[in-house]
Design a protein around this motif. Structure first.
Motif: not given
Length: 297
Positions: A168-172, A180-191
């Motif tokens: 989940r998005a970290p707070e704060p 990156f969070h949720g379904d953003g794992l692929g984009a996170f790994l690519a960078e």
């Protein structure tokens, strides 16, 4: 409040911690399980690898504390009461230890230190003179809790661009970190050029870091495994190193510990093995954290 210190692991928690509780939490009474008269009077338990029946009869239990960063052995205990909160160690000192360990290994891979160790053995003088700025290595922190934040802050202080991934998005949000969070794992790994794993072990993370996962990292990326054993499919990691997709790996935790003598990770030229020492709890800080947590319950 009355607590029990118990473990079936190789470390004698009672001998290590009894005097520390007396010195730094004198308001807490701690006993060995066998010395407890009425188990219903036990308020908290401090353990790491509990015996299966440890929590039986502890009807007044308010909290369970892990002696380490992981809680998987506690969560798997058959007598664990479902309604009692389980707390892992989250003291500032351990976070600093983890941050320093991560910084060392990021530097190790970014500056290709394994190459220079090998060159020294051959008496060879050969320098890398370009691409040395930390700005050239994007670091990704997989798992953005207490430890992940400390690691990110340390690396940003050294000039590395840092991204973080969490369920989940970290707070704060952490200033300066690309989240990156949720379904953003692929984009996170690519960078991510150097991936630092500090995820807890859960059913969702067991075997997570396999060939398909590692293939999403850029060519030449490196892995720093500081999470929990069982998260990396070790045969897949070796294959990705051998193929050249990964340039290296630092491994501190393993599926089987101690790492078996014949395991290929011991002798792999692109792997740096350490024996689960990314952070070692300082008893004083652990006890102070338990004392403070209990005072808020």
């Amino acid at each position: 409040m009355k607590g029990v210190i118990s473990t079936t692991g190789s470390i004698d928690l009672w001998s290590l911690y009894r005097d520390v509780f007396a010195a730094h939490a004198p308001g807490l009474t701690v006993l060995r399980r066998e010395d407890v008269g009425d188990r219903a009077e036990v308020d908290f338990v401090f353990t790491f690898i509990p015996p299966p029946d440890l929590f039986e009869g502890m009807t007044g239990l308010k909290a369970i504390f892990s002696a380490g960063a992981g809680t998987d052995a506690i969560m798997a205990c058959p007598s664990l009461p479902a309604h009692v909160p389980v707390f892992r160690v989250e003291d500032a000192d351990q976070a600093l230890q983890m941050a320093g360990f991560a910084a060392f290994h990021v530097h190790w891979h970014h500056r290709d230190m394994g190459r220079y160790i090998a060159q020294q053995g051959r008496g060879e003088w050969a320098r890398t003179v370009t691409g040395l700025s930390p700005l050239y290595r994007r670091v990704g922190v997989l798992g953005f809790g207490h430890m992940g934040r400390a690691i990110a802050r340390g690396l940003m202080g050294l000039g590395y661009p840092v991204a973080g991934y969490s369920r989940r998005a970290p707070e704060p949000p952490e200033p300066g970190v690309r989240h990156f969070h949720g379904d953003g794992l692929g984009a996170f790994l690519a960078e991510t050029d150097i991936l630092i794993n500090v995820l807890p072990l859960t059913e969702a993370t067991r075997g997570l870091i396999d060939a398909a996962f590692l293939a999403k990292l850029p060519q030449g990326a490196a892995l720093v495994q500081m999470g929990r054993g069982g998260q990396v499919v070790e045969d897949d990691l070796v294959a990705m190193l051998d193929s050249g997709h990964l340039s290296g790996a630092s491994m501190d935790v393993f599926e089987t510990e101690p790492l078996p003598a014949a395991h290929p990770l011991w002798s792999h030229p692109r792997v740096l093995v350490t024996p689960h020492i990314a952070s070692i709890p300082e008893p004083r800080f652990v006890v102070e954290a338990i004392r403070d947590r209990l005072s808020s319950l």
